[in-house]
Design an enzyme around this catalytic site. Structure first.
Site, PDB file in Angstrom:
ATOM      1  N   ARG A  68     -12.186   1.508   3.414  1.00 51.64           N
ATOM      2  CA  ARG A  68     -10.929   1.187   2.733  1.00 51.64           C
ATOM      3  C   ARG A  68     -11.229   1.024   1.254  1.00 51.64           C
ATOM      4  O   ARG A  68     -11.810   0.025   0.829  1.00 51.64           O
ATOM      5  CB  ARG A  68     -10.324  -0.089   3.318  1.00 51.64           C
ATOM      6  CG  ARG A  68      -9.856   0.065   4.761  1.00 51.64           C
ATOM      7  CD  ARG A  68      -8.819   1.155   4.912  1.00 51.64           C
ATOM      8  NE  ARG A  68      -8.244   1.198   6.248  1.00 51.64           N
ATOM      9  CZ  ARG A  68      -7.351   2.101   6.643  1.00 51.64           C
ATOM     10  NH1 ARG A  68      -6.949   3.041   5.789  1.00 51.64           N
ATOM     11  NH2 ARG A  68      -6.871   2.084   7.870  1.00 51.64           N
ATOM     12  N   ALA A  80      -3.966   2.118  13.886  1.00 46.90           N
ATOM     13  CA  ALA A  80      -2.734   1.800  13.173  1.00 46.90           C
ATOM     14  C   ALA A  80      -2.314   2.984  12.327  1.00 46.90           C
ATOM     15  O   ALA A  80      -3.116   3.875  12.032  1.00 46.90           O
ATOM     16  CB  ALA A  80      -2.933   0.563  12.290  1.00 46.90           C
ATOM     17  N   GLU A  97      -0.614   7.140  17.260  1.00 45.29           N
ATOM     18  CA  GLU A  97      -1.803   6.658  16.562  1.00 45.29           C
ATOM     19  C   GLU A  97      -2.954   6.408  17.530  1.00 45.29           C
ATOM     20  O   GLU A  97      -4.113   6.700  17.210  1.00 45.29           O
ATOM     21  CB  GLU A  97      -1.481   5.376  15.782  1.00 45.29           C
ATOM     22  CG  GLU A  97      -0.519   5.574  14.627  1.00 45.29           C
ATOM     23  CD  GLU A  97      -1.032   6.552  13.586  1.00 45.29           C
ATOM     24  OE1 GLU A  97      -2.256   6.649  13.382  1.00 45.29           O
ATOM     25  OE2 GLU A  97      -0.187   7.241  12.977  1.00 45.29           O
ATOM     26  N   GLU A 101      -6.289   8.557  16.823  1.00 44.97           N
ATOM     27  CA  GLU A 101      -7.470   7.856  16.325  1.00 44.97           C
ATOM     28  C   GLU A 101      -8.509   7.596  17.406  1.00 44.97           C
ATOM     29  O   GLU A 101      -9.697   7.453  17.089  1.00 44.97           O
ATOM     30  CB  GLU A 101      -7.057   6.544  15.659  1.00 44.97           C
ATOM     31  CG  GLU A 101      -6.209   6.768  14.411  1.00 44.97           C
ATOM     32  CD  GLU A 101      -6.027   5.506  13.582  1.00 44.97           C
ATOM     33  OE1 GLU A 101      -6.324   4.403  14.079  1.00 44.97           O
ATOM     34  OE2 GLU A 101      -5.586   5.634  12.425  1.00 44.97           O
ATOM     35  N   PRO A 119       4.241 -10.512   2.003  1.00 45.72           N
ATOM     36  CA  PRO A 119       5.646 -10.587   1.591  1.00 45.72           C
ATOM     37  C   PRO A 119       5.862 -11.000   0.150  1.00 45.72           C
ATOM     38  O   PRO A 119       6.972 -10.833  -0.370  1.00 45.72           O
ATOM     39  CB  PRO A 119       6.242 -11.610   2.563  1.00 45.72           C
ATOM     40  CG  PRO A 119       5.086 -12.423   3.028  1.00 45.72           C
ATOM     41  CD  PRO A 119       3.923 -11.474   3.069  1.00 45.72           C
ATOM     42  N   GLY A 120       4.824 -11.505  -0.522  1.00 45.68           N
ATOM     43  CA  GLY A 120       4.989 -11.844  -1.925  1.00 45.68           C
ATOM     44  C   GLY A 120       4.883 -10.646  -2.850  1.00 45.68           C
ATOM     45  O   GLY A 120       5.276 -10.728  -4.026  1.00 45.68           O
ATOM     46  N   GLU A 148     -10.961   9.256   7.658  1.00 46.67           N
ATOM     47  CA  GLU A 148     -11.091   9.254   9.115  1.00 46.67           C
ATOM     48  C   GLU A 148     -12.234  10.129   9.605  1.00 46.67           C
ATOM     49  O   GLU A 148     -12.697   9.963  10.741  1.00 46.67           O
ATOM     50  CB  GLU A 148      -9.775   9.700   9.749  1.00 46.67           C
ATOM     51  CG  GLU A 148      -8.645   8.698   9.548  1.00 46.67           C
ATOM     52  CD  GLU A 148      -7.371   9.111  10.249  1.00 46.67           C
ATOM     53  OE1 GLU A 148      -7.326  10.235  10.789  1.00 46.67           O
ATOM     54  OE2 GLU A 148      -6.424   8.313  10.265  1.00 46.67           O
TER      55      GLU A 148
END
Length: 208
Positions: A68, A80, A97, A101, A119-120, A148
């Protein structure tokens, strides 16, 4: 008092979208605060996601390890992916998915939990499913590319994942929330009491 999140929308005086990417965008809203002041709020606009906690007959969770780039880590995660089409049925997306995956299918699907990831600063909503009665999918494996292509796949006992989460060794949001929700569900009314796979999802409405 009922402890329950409730929908609410404050007045927006103006809005702008200074960045539009391939899957997400950034929006700036001028929002009226309760005291009457108007404040700018920047956030990422996200189509929504699904994740799958796939549990096998040996009480192991199917996990994958993937690079990532934003956090410069290889993270252990559960399968996901994005809701690619507005209004897409989240169960169908989750089944896709899991197949793409892990090349796995499941006979028993339940909603484990629904979360807003950040959520902020982002409106991303994720539905995490529990998938059981696993078997190998038929046909050719899905062709992978980019991050991937370097993905690792494994099955790890639930208790080992719990230790990793609480020990600060595992950080992926969906894995952490999914594994701890699984443990909580077992300690409560049991896995069969979880919501059905087609339960309503107000954050991302869909047609069954």
């Amino acid at each position: 008092m009922t402890i329950k999140d409730t929908p609410e929308e404050w007045e927006i005086r103006a809005t702008d979208t200074p960045f539009v990417g391939n899957k997400t965008s950034v929006r700036t809203d001028e929002v009226v605060m309760p005291d009457g002041t108007v404040v700018g709020r920047d956030y990422q606009v996200h189509p929504g996601s699904v994740a799958v906690l796939a549990l096998d007959e040996a009480d192991r969770v199917l996990v994958l390890r993937q690079y990532r780039h934003p956090v410069r880590h290889k993270l252990w995660e559960i399968p996901a992916g994005l809701l690619d089409v507005p209004g897409e049925n989240p169960l169908h997306a989750a089944q896709r998915e899991l197949y793409e995956e892990a090349h796995v299918k499941a006979e028993d699907w339940r909603v484990l939990t629904d979360v807003y990831t950040t959520p902020g600063g982002c409106d991303e909503a994720v539905r995490i499913f529990l998938a059981r009665d696993l078997s190998e999918a038929e046909g050719e494996r899905f062709a992978v590319a980019e991050e991937e292509a370097d993905m690792e796949l494994d099955r790890v006992p639930v208790e080992e994942l719990v230790r990793g989460v609480l020990g600060g060794d595992l950080h992926n949001n969906c894995l952490v929330v999914g594994v701890l929700s699984l443990v909580a569900a077992r300690a409560g009314d049991g896995l069969d009491a979880l919501r059905p796979a087609q339960a309503p999802w107000p954050a991302r409405p869909f047609e069954a």
